[in-house]
Design a protein around this motif. Structure first.
Motif, PDB file in Angstrom:
ATOM      1  N   ASP A  30       0.834  -1.212   0.000  1.00 34.66           N
ATOM      2  CA  ASP A  30       0.000   0.000   0.000  1.00 34.66           C
ATOM      3  C   ASP A  30       0.867   1.259   0.000  1.00 34.66           C
ATOM      4  O   ASP A  30       0.549   2.248  -0.681  1.00 34.66           O
ATOM      5  CB  ASP A  30      -0.921   0.004   1.221  1.00 34.66           C
ATOM      6  CG  ASP A  30      -1.981  -1.090   1.146  1.00 34.66           C
ATOM      7  OD1 ASP A  30      -2.219  -1.597   0.025  1.00 34.66           O
ATOM      8  OD2 ASP A  30      -2.540  -1.451   2.203  1.00 34.66           O
ATOM      9  N   GLY A  31       1.953   1.239   0.755  1.00 36.64           N
ATOM     10  CA  GLY A  31       2.841   2.401   0.772  1.00 36.64           C
ATOM     11  C   GLY A  31       3.496   2.636  -0.583  1.00 36.64           C
ATOM     12  O   GLY A  31       3.599   3.786  -1.046  1.00 36.64           O
ATOM     13  N   GLU A  32       3.932   1.566  -1.234  1.00 33.47           N
ATOM     14  CA  GLU A  32       4.532   1.717  -2.557  1.00 33.47           C
ATOM     15  C   GLU A  32       3.498   2.166  -3.587  1.00 33.47           C
ATOM     16  O   GLU A  32       3.806   2.960  -4.492  1.00 33.47           O
ATOM     17  CB  GLU A  32       5.156   0.390  -2.990  1.00 33.47           C
ATOM     18  CG  GLU A  32       6.382  -0.012  -2.182  1.00 33.47           C
ATOM     19  CD  GLU A  32       6.998  -1.292  -2.704  1.00 33.47           C
ATOM     20  OE1 GLU A  32       8.111  -1.227  -3.259  1.00 33.47           O
ATOM     21  OE2 GLU A  32       6.359  -2.358  -2.564  1.00 33.47           O
ATOM     22  N   THR A  33       2.276   1.678  -3.451  1.00 30.46           N
ATOM     23  CA  THR A  33       1.220   2.083  -4.376  1.00 30.46           C
ATOM     24  C   THR A  33       0.925   3.571  -4.250  1.00 30.46           C
ATOM     25  O   THR A  33       0.695   4.269  -5.257  1.00 30.46           O
ATOM     26  CB  THR A  33      -0.056   1.265  -4.108  1.00 30.46           C
ATOM     27  OG1 THR A  33       0.236  -0.128  -4.242  1.00 30.46           O
ATOM     28  CG2 THR A  33      -1.154   1.643  -5.087  1.00 30.46           C
ATOM     29  N   ALA A  34       0.934   4.076  -3.029  1.00 28.57           N
ATOM     30  CA  ALA A  34       0.701   5.507  -2.822  1.00 28.57           C
ATOM     31  C   ALA A  34       1.792   6.339  -3.497  1.00 28.57           C
ATOM     32  O   ALA A  34       1.515   7.398  -4.084  1.00 28.57           O
ATOM     33  CB  ALA A  34       0.646   5.812  -1.326  1.00 28.57           C
ATOM     34  N   LEU A  35       3.032   5.852  -3.448  1.00 29.75           N
ATOM     35  CA  LEU A  35       4.121   6.564  -4.114  1.00 29.75           C
ATOM     36  C   LEU A  35       3.918   6.592  -5.624  1.00 29.75           C
ATOM     37  O   LEU A  35       4.109   7.629  -6.283  1.00 29.75           O
ATOM     38  CB  LEU A  35       5.453   5.905  -3.763  1.00 29.75           C
ATOM     39  CG  LEU A  35       6.698   6.473  -4.454  1.00 29.75           C
ATOM     40  CD1 LEU A  35       6.894   7.945  -4.098  1.00 29.75           C
ATOM     41  CD2 LEU A  35       7.934   5.670  -4.083  1.00 29.75           C
ATOM     42  N   GLU A  37       1.086   6.322  -7.186  1.00 29.69           N
ATOM     43  CA  GLU A  37      -0.062   7.183  -7.469  1.00 29.69           C
ATOM     44  C   GLU A  37       0.361   8.649  -7.518  1.00 29.69           C
ATOM     45  O   GLU A  37      -0.115   9.423  -8.363  1.00 29.69           O
ATOM     46  CB  GLU A  37      -1.142   6.986  -6.399  1.00 29.69           C
ATOM     47  CG  GLU A  37      -1.841   5.644  -6.442  1.00 29.69           C
ATOM     48  CD  GLU A  37      -2.886   5.563  -7.545  1.00 29.69           C
ATOM     49  OE1 GLU A  37      -3.028   6.536  -8.306  1.00 29.69           O
ATOM     50  OE2 GLU A  37      -3.544   4.517  -7.654  1.00 29.69           O
ATOM     51  N   GLY A  38       1.268   9.024  -6.626  1.00 28.90           N
ATOM     52  CA  GLY A  38       1.754  10.400  -6.641  1.00 28.90           C
ATOM     53  C   GLY A  38       2.526  10.713  -7.916  1.00 28.90           C
ATOM     54  O   GLY A  38       2.406  11.809  -8.481  1.00 28.90           O
ATOM     55  N   GLN A  41       0.371  11.481 -10.962  1.00 25.42           N
ATOM     56  CA  GLN A  41      -0.295  12.780 -10.979  1.00 25.42           C
ATOM     57  C   GLN A  41       0.572  13.873 -11.599  1.00 25.42           C
ATOM     58  O   GLN A  41       0.109  15.009 -11.762  1.00 25.42           O
ATOM     59  CB  GLN A  41      -0.673  13.183  -9.542  1.00 25.42           C
ATOM     60  CG  GLN A  41      -1.588  12.201  -8.842  1.00 25.42           C
ATOM     61  CD  GLN A  41      -2.912  12.020  -9.554  1.00 25.42           C
ATOM     62  OE1 GLN A  41      -3.478  12.976 -10.110  1.00 25.42           O
ATOM     63  NE2 GLN A  41      -3.426  10.794  -9.548  1.00 25.42           N
ATOM     64  N   LEU A 112      -3.071   0.611 -10.095  1.00 21.35           N
ATOM     65  CA  LEU A 112      -3.272   2.045  -9.915  1.00 21.35           C
ATOM     66  C   LEU A 112      -4.680   2.444 -10.351  1.00 21.35           C
ATOM     67  O   LEU A 112      -5.302   1.782 -11.186  1.00 21.35           O
ATOM     68  CB  LEU A 112      -2.226   2.824 -10.725  1.00 21.35           C
ATOM     69  CG  LEU A 112      -0.757   2.478 -10.424  1.00 21.35           C
ATOM     70  CD1 LEU A 112       0.171   3.323 -11.279  1.00 21.35           C
ATOM     71  CD2 LEU A 112      -0.443   2.659  -8.945  1.00 21.35           C
ATOM     72  N   THR A 113      -5.150   3.544  -9.787  1.00 18.63           N
ATOM     73  CA  THR A 113      -6.506   3.996 -10.088  1.00 18.63           C
ATOM     74  C   THR A 113      -6.597   4.659 -11.456  1.00 18.63           C
ATOM     75  O   THR A 113      -7.612   4.544 -12.141  1.00 18.63           O
ATOM     76  CB  THR A 113      -6.974   4.984  -9.007  1.00 18.63           C
ATOM     77  OG1 THR A 113      -6.038   6.075  -8.921  1.00 18.63           O
ATOM     78  CG2 THR A 113      -7.056   4.288  -7.652  1.00 18.63           C
ATOM     79  N   TYR A 176       6.830  -1.629  -8.667  1.00 21.02           N
ATOM     80  CA  TYR A 176       7.016  -0.977  -7.380  1.00 21.02           C
ATOM     81  C   TYR A 176       8.490  -0.599  -7.215  1.00 21.02           C
ATOM     82  O   TYR A 176       9.366  -1.172  -7.880  1.00 21.02           O
ATOM     83  CB  TYR A 176       6.613  -1.919  -6.242  1.00 21.02           C
ATOM     84  CG  TYR A 176       5.146  -2.277  -6.219  1.00 21.02           C
ATOM     85  CD1 TYR A 176       4.191  -1.360  -5.790  1.00 21.02           C
ATOM     86  CD2 TYR A 176       4.725  -3.550  -6.602  1.00 21.02           C
ATOM     87  CE1 TYR A 176       2.843  -1.704  -5.755  1.00 21.02           C
ATOM     88  CE2 TYR A 176       3.383  -3.898  -6.562  1.00 21.02           C
ATOM     89  CZ  TYR A 176       2.448  -2.969  -6.145  1.00 21.02           C
ATOM     90  OH  TYR A 176       1.122  -3.309  -6.113  1.00 21.02           O
TER      91      TYR A 176
END
Length: 277
Positions: A30-35, A37-38, A41, A112-113, A176
């Protein structure tokens, strides 16, 4: 020889174990996915182009063509068939090790979303095949570099390329961050194991096919270097001639003794005849 194989094997097993633990650790994922996702953007046309080029330039088919091209360049243009064979073995071993770990770990690719930058082949991501392929090629070239200066240049520019490829794979959302990092030790371990194999295979092929390379001498295999217990032809011929000479001398001495005995017998017969008369 043992530690040259044992150390890479331990590195591969440890990395594969870490990969399996990541599969069972959703918090890390989850932490790597958040990175990722950033990063998604902050897309840019230039960065998108670089990431797309990296994806196709180091695909499976492209890597095979690159390795084959380097082998041909070393063997035909540079006239270094031994280095060409060694490079092929080490580069393929490093890339193959990455593929084996990837199959064993089976870590799913990032979900990813947003829309993905491009379609990614394969469903597993640990470790990064693109990064591992470039590391294997760079290390393989460094091992067969003709001079220390060229080796340093290969490692320097290769490091820049590996960083660029790893960043591009994360930017595109295909891997990742830990996937990219894991490719480094696995590819290194595969190259080192391949180098140990090349030290055995290359001299055998060179001796068997008569390959020659300037500045490199290939020794005969141990089985052929071992001397035979049979005497050399010249020595054998000399021994036969000496035996024949000894036999001739022996025959001559026996013949002389026989003739002497015959003369002695004749003298005795003549002496007896004279006495009888």
């Amino acid at each position: 020889m043992r530690h040259r194989v044992a150390v890479p094997l331990v590195v591969v097993l440890m990395t594969a174990t870490i990969g399996r633990l990541l599969v069972l650790s959703p918090q890390v994922t989850d932490g790597e996915t958040a990175l990722l996702e950033g990063l998604s953007q902050h897309r840019h046309v230039l960065l998108d182009t670089i990431a797309t080029i990296v994806q196709f330039a180091l695909s499976n088919g492209a890597v095979v063509l690159i390795i084959a091209a380097v082998i041909g360049w070393l063997a035909v243009i540079r006239r270094r068939p031994l280095d060409a064979t060694g490079f092929g073995i080490t580069a393929l071993a490093g890339w193959g090790a990455v593929g084996l770990v990837k199959v064993a770990v089976e870590r799913p690719r990032p979900a990813l979303t947003g829309d993905p930058l491009s379609v990614v082949t394969g469903s597993t991501s640990f470790p990064s095949s693109h990064t591992g392929a470039l590391v294997s090629i760079v290390l393989g070239l460094a091992l067969v570099a003709a001079t220390a200066r060229s080796r340093h240049s290969i490692l320097l520019w290769g490091t820049v390329g590996v960083v660029l490829v790893g960043a591009a794979r994360m930017y595109s959302g295909a891997h990742y961050p830990l996937d990219v990092l894991a490719a480094l030790p696995v590819a290194w371990a595969g190259v080192m194991a391949g180098a140990s194999l090349a030290n055995i295979v290359v001299p055998a092929l060179a001796f068997g096919f008569g390959w020659q390379q300037a500045g490199v001498s290939v020794a005969a295999p141990a089985a052929r270097r071992t001397g035979s217990t049979a005497p050399a032809p010249a020595q054998h011929a000399g021994t036969v001639q000496a035996s024949r000479a000894d036999a001739a001398d022996s025959s001559g001495s026996h013949g002389g003794a026989a003739r002497s005995a015959q003369r002695t017998g004749s003298s005795r017969e003549e002496h007896r005849v004279d006495r009888a008369a």
